[in-house]
Design a protein around this motif. Structure first.
Motif, PDB file in Angstrom:
ATOM      1  N   ASP A  52      19.416  20.491  43.223  1.00  0.00           N
ATOM      2  CA  ASP A  52      18.542  19.575  42.754  1.00  0.00           C
ATOM      3  C   ASP A  52      18.825  18.391  43.481  1.00  0.00           C
ATOM      4  N   ASN A  55      18.054  18.675  47.331  1.00  0.00           N
ATOM      5  CA  ASN A  55      16.752  18.934  47.757  1.00  0.00           C
ATOM      6  C   ASN A  55      16.010  17.322  47.516  1.00  0.00           C
ATOM      7  N   LYS A  56      16.452  16.652  46.423  1.00  0.00           N
ATOM      8  CA  LYS A  56      15.864  15.314  46.182  1.00  0.00           C
ATOM      9  C   LYS A  56      16.278  14.411  47.133  1.00  0.00           C
ATOM     10  N   ARG A  58      17.189  15.239  50.422  1.00  0.00           N
ATOM     11  CA  ARG A  58      16.574  15.815  51.649  1.00  0.00           C
ATOM     12  C   ARG A  58      14.998  15.091  51.577  1.00  0.00           C
ATOM     13  N   TYR A  82      16.189  21.549  56.205  1.00  0.00           N
ATOM     14  CA  TYR A  82      15.424  22.926  55.961  1.00  0.00           C
ATOM     15  C   TYR A  82      15.330  23.662  56.865  1.00  0.00           C
ATOM     16  N   TYR A  87       9.540  26.611  52.969  1.00  0.00           N
ATOM     17  CA  TYR A  87      10.666  26.002  51.827  1.00  0.00           C
ATOM     18  C   TYR A  87      10.409  24.446  51.955  1.00  0.00           C
ATOM     19  N   TYR A  88      10.304  23.772  52.908  1.00  0.00           N
ATOM     20  CA  TYR A  88      10.286  22.420  52.727  1.00  0.00           C
ATOM     21  C   TYR A  88       9.063  21.848  51.893  1.00  0.00           C
ATOM     22  N   THR A  91       9.346  22.472  48.356  1.00  0.00           N
ATOM     23  CA  THR A  91      10.332  21.842  47.699  1.00  0.00           C
ATOM     24  C   THR A  91       9.711  20.461  47.756  1.00  0.00           C
TER      25      THR A  91
END
Length: 154
Positions: A52, A55-56, A58, A82, A87-88, A91
């Motif tokens: 998490d 991802n946050k 990025r 990514y 997926y990007y 997310t």
């Protein structure tokens, strides 16, 4: 090594390699700890999972590219770490509540987005920003292990 020192080292590693593929197996082999242990202490110390956080971080970094460039979203996705646009986008939408294109429209002058989308963006952006500030504070306040001198000879 204190667990928070290990977490700071993991944070630094993640931040230095954010644009590359990062796996738990890789992190585990670099820090010589079981990946379950690393995930557990990271979550305990920061109240967020490693993935998490990645991802946050990025997504947060990609916001500037969406705002300040006319690059295709797929290029921004790939440059943000990514491996696919799908997926990007998935997310991004999960974290911010709107698609990358909607966010881009939000940043442009005279753009038209709905009031609901605008409200979602305004409530979720501060959450990411406060997380990153909290991480910076955490990194700056780690406990330093004290070095004790041992005298073998008198």
């Amino acid at each position: 090594m204190y667990s928070n020192e290990l977490v700071v080292k993991m944070l630094n590693y993640i931040d230095d390699n954010l644009y590359k593929r990062i796996t738990m197996d890789e992190i585990s082999s670099i820090f010589y700890f079981n990946k379950d242990y690393l995930m557990r202490i990271f979550k305990k110390e920061l109240d967020i999972t490693i993935m998490d956080y990645i991802n946050k971080r990025r997504i947060y970094n990609s916001l500037e590219l969406l705002k300040n460039t006319d690059d295709l979203v797929i290029k921004i996705a790939l440059n943000s770490g990514y491996s696919s646009l799908e997926y990007y986008s998935e997310t991004f939408t999960k974290i911010l509540g709107v698609s990358p294109l909607t966010y881009r429209k939000f940043t442009k002058v005279n753009s038209q987005i709905s009031d609901k989308e605008l409200e979602i963006i305004r409530t979720r952006l501060p959450d990411i920003s406060s997380l990153l500030k909290r991480i910076d504070i955490y990194k700056n306040n780690i406990k330093r292990s004290e070095v004790k001198k041992i005298c073998l000879f008198k």
